[in-house]
Write a protein that holds these residues in place. Structure first.
Motif, PDB file in Angstrom:
ATOM      1  N   GLY A 138       0.828  -1.200   0.000  1.00 51.12           N
ATOM      2  CA  GLY A 138       0.000   0.000   0.000  1.00 51.12           C
ATOM      3  C   GLY A 138       0.859   1.246   0.000  1.00 51.12           C
ATOM      4  O   GLY A 138       0.589   2.214   0.715  1.00 51.12           O
ATOM      5  N   ASP A 141       0.582  -1.772  -4.739  1.00 50.12           N
ATOM      6  CA  ASP A 141      -0.667  -1.054  -4.474  1.00 50.12           C
ATOM      7  C   ASP A 141      -1.642  -1.342  -5.607  1.00 50.12           C
ATOM      8  O   ASP A 141      -1.324  -2.091  -6.547  1.00 50.12           O
ATOM      9  CB  ASP A 141      -0.408   0.448  -4.325  1.00 50.12           C
ATOM     10  CG  ASP A 141      -1.345   1.110  -3.300  1.00 50.12           C
ATOM     11  OD1 ASP A 141      -2.543   0.772  -3.298  1.00 50.12           O
ATOM     12  OD2 ASP A 141      -0.870   1.955  -2.530  1.00 50.12           O
ATOM     13  N   ILE A 185      -2.092   2.105   6.532  1.00 51.36           N
ATOM     14  CA  ILE A 185      -2.988   1.240   5.779  1.00 51.36           C
ATOM     15  C   ILE A 185      -3.961   0.525   6.707  1.00 51.36           C
ATOM     16  O   ILE A 185      -5.177   0.513   6.461  1.00 51.36           O
ATOM     17  CB  ILE A 185      -2.192   0.193   4.968  1.00 51.36           C
ATOM     18  CG1 ILE A 185      -1.296   0.884   3.931  1.00 51.36           C
ATOM     19  CG2 ILE A 185      -3.144  -0.791   4.285  1.00 51.36           C
ATOM     20  CD1 ILE A 185      -2.057   1.675   2.889  1.00 51.36           C
TER      21      ILE A 185
END
Length: 348
Positions: free
Chosen positions: A180, A203, A250
């Motif tokens: 992420g 991601d 995240i």
């Protein structure tokens, strides 16, 4: 003598009226950014006909809009009728951080989550899910808002990087996977500190496209051969082969079920002996008798994304349940929206 209780009630009523008007004000600021008013006036005052032509606007509506903007201190009228931008208004240039924040936080995607707060409270879903689509899925198809969101997240990241680089030794690692990783703001700086390492940014596809562009701009059109990109869904799987997995900002975006799934995916992908570094915002541990979770910021994240601000204890429980061994906790290593914290763990 004035009735102080009446005066207090009147003040409270006015404050609530102002709060109810804030939605309109946020949209006014967003329009100011989208129309590029600050850029148009940056080189000096202009009269209304000139602005009307430059914007292709309705003259009456533009005059009313600029009057509303003057009420917010963004522009001022000169004695000769020309309009000038204020220092406050210049903060809302489209390329600026506050301009990007206006495009994100007052954008249709975020705004639709606020409209469903009642459903959030009743169901525990995110506002986006209550509206029919999670915000991240919405952003995949609305790149102006997605770009603004990622710009804001990158700026928040910039606020903690220097302190993180001092607090954690990245040079001990050779393959760093940023799960992420957004636009690559963190991973690029980490690789500068750890010259022997390579990095993989993982991601969603639309975010990876942004990251490639951002890193190309950072290197002035060149490429950093040590920074690689992979697109996918970390709730489904995570790339293997890393000796350090970084998860920054995240887990706070997801509920407990999704956070546990992500950590399990990392555990499955990570080689034995590899490390996990979680950088996130934690809420304070509850005190005896104190109400838990009373945080407007925490509920904002819940409404927006279905996320949770967790205590350090709650985060550690998630990490241990996924199969990791906690090795270090570093609370409040940098200030921020909430103070930044990190947990380090190893994969047994």
């Amino acid at each position: 003598m004035a009735d102080t209780s009446t005066a207090t009630a009147q003040q409270a009523a006015q404050e609530l009226r102002d709060a109810l008007q804030a939605g309109f004000t946020a949209q006014l600021l967003r329009a100011f950014v989208r129309l590029g008013i600050a850029d148009l006036l940056a080189d000096g005052p202009r009269d209304l006909p000139t602005l009307t032509k430059a914007l292709g606007a309705h003259p009456g509506a533009l005059a009313g809009f600029l009057g509303a903007c003057a009420g917010e201190g963004l522009v001022e009228g000169e004695a000769d009728g020309r309009i000038t931008v204020t220092e406050r208004g210049l903060l809302l240039r489209p390329s600026g951080s506050l301009g990007q924040q206006a495009l994100w936080v007052a954008g249709p995607g975020a705004s639709r989550t606020y409209e469903h707060i009642t459903e959030v409270v009743r169901t525990g879903k995110s506002g986006g899910e209550a509206a029919g689509q999670h915000l991240y899925d919405y952003y995949a198809a609305h790149l102006e808002e997605a770009t603004a969101y990622e710009e804001v997240m990158s700026e928040l990241t910039e606020g903690c990087i220097d302190a993180l680089l001092e607090a954690y030794d990245f040079t001990a690692h050779r393959r760093i996977v940023d799960v992420g990783g957004g636009r690559g703001t963190l991973l690029a700086r980490v690789l500068e500190r750890a010259p022997e390492a390579t990095g993989l940014l993982y991601d969603a596809p639309y975010v990876v496209d942004m990251a490639r562009g951002a890193q190309k701009a950072r290197t002035e059109g060149g490429e950093d051969g040590r920074l690689e990109f992979a697109a996918g869904d970390f709730l489904e799987s995570v790339p293997g082969g890393g000796d350090l997995y970084v998860i920054k900002s995240i887990l706070c975006d997801w509920g407990d079920e999704e956070a546990a799934r992500l950590l399990r995916n990392v555990h499955e992908a990570a080689p034995e002996g590899s490390e996990l570094l979680i950088v996130d915002w934690f809420r304070p541990e509850p005190r005896d008798g104190a109400a838990q979770g009373l945080s407007s910021g925490g509920f904002f994240i819940w409404t927006l994304l279905g996320g949770r601000l967790r205590t350090a204890t709650e985060m550690e429980d998630l990490v241990r349940t996924a199969g990791f061994k906690i090795t270090r906790r570093e609370p409040d290593f940098a200030p921020g929206f909430f103070s930044w914290n990190f947990l380090a763990a190893t994969r047994d």
